[in-house]
Write an enzyme that holds these catalytic residues in place. Structure first.
Site, PDB file in Angstrom:
ATOM      1  CD  GLU A 180      -3.693   9.711  -2.470  1.00  0.00           C
ATOM      2  OE1 GLU A 180      -4.796   9.319  -2.188  1.00  0.00           O
ATOM      3  OE2 GLU A 180      -3.422  10.567  -3.207  1.00  0.00           O
ATOM      4  CD  GLU A 383      -2.537  10.215  -7.355  1.00  0.00           C
ATOM      5  OE1 GLU A 383      -3.946  10.624  -7.108  1.00  0.00           O
ATOM      6  OE2 GLU A 383      -2.593   8.943  -7.329  1.00  0.00           O
TER       7      GLU A 383
HETATM    8  C1  PNW Z   1      -6.470   9.763  -4.984  1.00  0.00           C
HETATM    9  N1  PNW Z   1      -9.693  12.480  -0.321  1.00  0.00           N
HETATM   10  O1  PNW Z   1      -7.461   9.621  -4.254  1.00  0.00           O
HETATM   11  C2  PNW Z   1      -6.109   8.621  -5.747  1.00  0.00           C
HETATM   12  O2  PNW Z   1      -4.629   8.349  -5.480  1.00  0.00           O
HETATM   13  C3  PNW Z   1      -6.412   8.516  -7.055  1.00  0.00           C
HETATM   14  O3  PNW Z   1      -6.392   7.263  -7.171  1.00  0.00           O
HETATM   15  C4  PNW Z   1      -7.650   9.322  -7.175  1.00  0.00           C
HETATM   16  O4  PNW Z   1      -8.261   8.917  -8.256  1.00  0.00           O
HETATM   17  C5  PNW Z   1      -7.381  10.674  -7.144  1.00  0.00           C
HETATM   18  O5  PNW Z   1      -6.594  10.876  -5.905  1.00  0.00           O
HETATM   19  C6  PNW Z   1      -8.680  11.521  -7.232  1.00  0.00           C
HETATM   20  O6  PNW Z   1      -9.555  11.524  -6.211  1.00  0.00           O
HETATM   21  C7  PNW Z   1      -7.917  10.514  -3.409  1.00  0.00           C
HETATM   22  O7  PNW Z   1     -10.628  12.010   0.095  1.00  0.00           O
HETATM   23  C8  PNW Z   1      -9.292   9.643  -2.868  1.00  0.00           C
HETATM   24  O8  PNW Z   1      -8.916  13.277   0.356  1.00  0.00           O
HETATM   25  C9  PNW Z   1      -9.666  10.631  -1.826  1.00  0.00           C
HETATM   26  C10 PNW Z   1      -9.173  11.923  -1.298  1.00  0.00           C
HETATM   27  C11 PNW Z   1      -7.793  12.043  -1.733  1.00  0.00           C
HETATM   28  C12 PNW Z   1      -7.361  11.228  -2.911  1.00  0.00           C
END
Ligand code: PNW
Length: 481
Positions: A180, A383
């Site tokens: 990401e 994921e």
């Molecule tokens: C992803 N957003 O994080 C990550 O790859 C993981 O490490 C995380 O634990 C998981 O999704 C759940 O959140 C994100 O703000 C964090 O859109 C924030 C966002 C998206 C994905």
């Protein structure tokens, strides 16, 4: 022997990868062991006010010491794959120079244990834990600092990638360069809700280009070090964006978010170019001519073997009006350079504990889009999952039926996409264990295995048993009874 699925089951391809995903900082702990130095997430989580309740990854779920138990859990559940990340500051404490062998030994042992358990490892090189030395060098160092806002960090990443490939290349076939990069660039340097917590839209755009370049350098390093059978990818959190109304203004908002949320990574990685509209939307924030050097786009666009897709929830946007929570955390600064005026609305659907709406059609739409843009490119869902409250029955069972329903709906969408010809090669549930959920700390539980944080006791939730059965049979029931 595999359990035979009945006719009222959706069968997945026999070589489909069924796994769970984690990342180093979220689970390992042991932040000062075996030569590891702080990453930007150690610094950020130890800065008051940055993480909910002041939680840090100092202990996390102690995976650095409990990895054998965690692999045994996966084996017992019958999972066929596992996605983990390598902590850069364990391998190169200053972000440069020779590898620390004790750091690499941890991952060698982990991978050997996985292989012995019949579990296919998928290694992610970077899941947000940049060595702090590359962000702010300690005094006397020769490094420039600046983290992803400087080009040098991409070069450093290429070197780090060769070190890890040299150590694990004989036993890991599936590799992801970055997890990401949108979050690293725009939450890290734009809205500041992620490490290193900077809030400058121009610097965030520079970070995005340098992350793209790091991916390109990483791919080159991996290709040079690995056998021809290696499967290289990058994991993108693509945003499924829909207009609030069909007004031209709202459609323009979709275009802007698509440009700086999706195409800023998709176009260079898949087609070796930045789109003209993105460059125009952001021309007042960064000098692209100076930022993108000759050869960069060819390096970034080097062929990959799979695309990693992380999907949680869609977004609904309009060209004006007040934003509700846009799912990206609270900040006075926008993570959308050049699209700051766009308003985010609550999409339809039930909400998870993160207040993210549940909508598997967003996943299906993204799969169809990737298939349209790059027919034949295998997609791995690296994921997908949800945070929910744990409901404990009198018998002590964590009955997370909402998570079972969520995974079931999303796997059903994946199955339909496969039937329609989209080559989806695997599905990784986020996450194996409850863990450190970034700015939310330990308050949000994504695991299919419950962790009692004070004792570190692991207990598979109902979803773990359900998902394990899907893995073992290669099928999911058409409907949930
Ligand atoms: C992803 N957003 O994080 C990550 O790859 C993981 O490490 C995380 O634990 C998981 O999704 C759940 O959140 C994100 O703000 C964090 O859109 C924030 C966002 C998206 C994905």
């Amino acid at each position: 022997a595999a359990e035979a699925p009945a006719d009222d089951f959706l069968r997945f391809p026999p070589d489909f990868l069924w796994g769970t995903a984690t990342s180093a900082y979220q689970i390992e702990g042991a932040v000062a062991e075996d030569g590891r130095t702080p990453s930007i997430w150690d610094t950020f989580s130890h800065t008051p006010g940055k993480v909910n309740r002041g939680d840090t990854g100092d202990l996390a779920v102690d995976h650095y010491h409990r990895w054998r138990e965690d692999v045994a859990l996966m084996k017992d559940l019958g999972l066929s794959a596992y996605r983990f990340s390598v902590a850069w500051p364990r391998v190169q404490p200053t972000g440069r120079g020779p590898a620390v062998e004790r750091g690499l030994d941890f991952y060698r042992a982990l991978v050997d244990e996985l292989l012995a358990a019949g579990i296919t490892p998928l290694a992610t090189l970077y899941h947000w834990d940049l060595p702090q030395h590359l962000e702010t060098p300690s005094t006397g160092g020769s490094a420039a600092g600046g983290g992803w806002t400087v080009r040098e960090t991409a070069e450093r990443f290429g070197e780090y990638a060769s070190l890890v490939a040299g150590a694990l290349g004989d036993r890991v076939r599936h590799w992801t360069t970055l997890n990401e990069p949108w979050c690293s660039a725009f939450l890290g340097y734009g809205s500041g809700v992620h490490a290193p917590g900077r809030t400058d839209p121009g610097e965030a755009l520079k970070a995005a280009h340098h992350l793209n370049l790091a991916h390109g350098r990483g791919v080159a390093a991996l290709r040079a070090a690995l056998p021809g059978t290696a499967q290289l990818s990058v994991s993108l959190n693509l945003h499924q964006v829909r207009p609030l109304t069909d007004s031209p203004e709202d459609q323009e908002a979709v275009r802007r978010i698509d440009a700086v949320g999706n195409r800023i990574f998709l176009s260079p990685v898949l087609r070796g170019r930045y789109d003209a509209d993105l460059l125009q939307d952001t021309a007042h924030l960064v000098d692209w001519e100076q930022l993108v050097r000759p050869g960069d786009l060819a390096a970034i666009g080097a062929p990959i073997d799979q695309l990693g897709l992380n999907y949680y929830s869609p977004a609904v946007v309009s060209g004006s009006g007040a934003s509700r929570d846009d799912c990206h955390g609270r900040s006075d600064h926008s993570p959308w350079p050049g699209a700051e005026h766009v308003a985010f609305h609550q999409p339809p659907g039930e909400l998870t504990a993160m207040n993210w709406s549940i909508d598997p059609t967003g996943l299906r739409d993204l799969l169809d889009r990737i298939h349209l843009e790059r027919p034949g490119l295998p997609v791995v869902i690296t994921e997908n999952g949800m945070a929910c409250e744990d409901y404990v029955t009198p018998e002590g069972v964590v009955n997370d039926r909402e998570r079972i329903a969520f995974v079931h709906q999303h796997l059903t969408a994946v199955h339909r996409a496969i039937e329609a010809g989209v080559p989806v090669a695997g599905y990784f549930l986020w996450s194996l264990l409850d863990n450190f959920e970034w700015a939310y700390g330990y308050a949000k539980r994504f695991g299919m295995v419950h962790v009692d944080f004070p004792t570190q006791r692991r207990t598979p939730k109902a979803s773990a048993h359900w998902y394990g059965r899907a893995c073992r049979t290669g099928a999911v029931p058409r409907s949930l009874s």
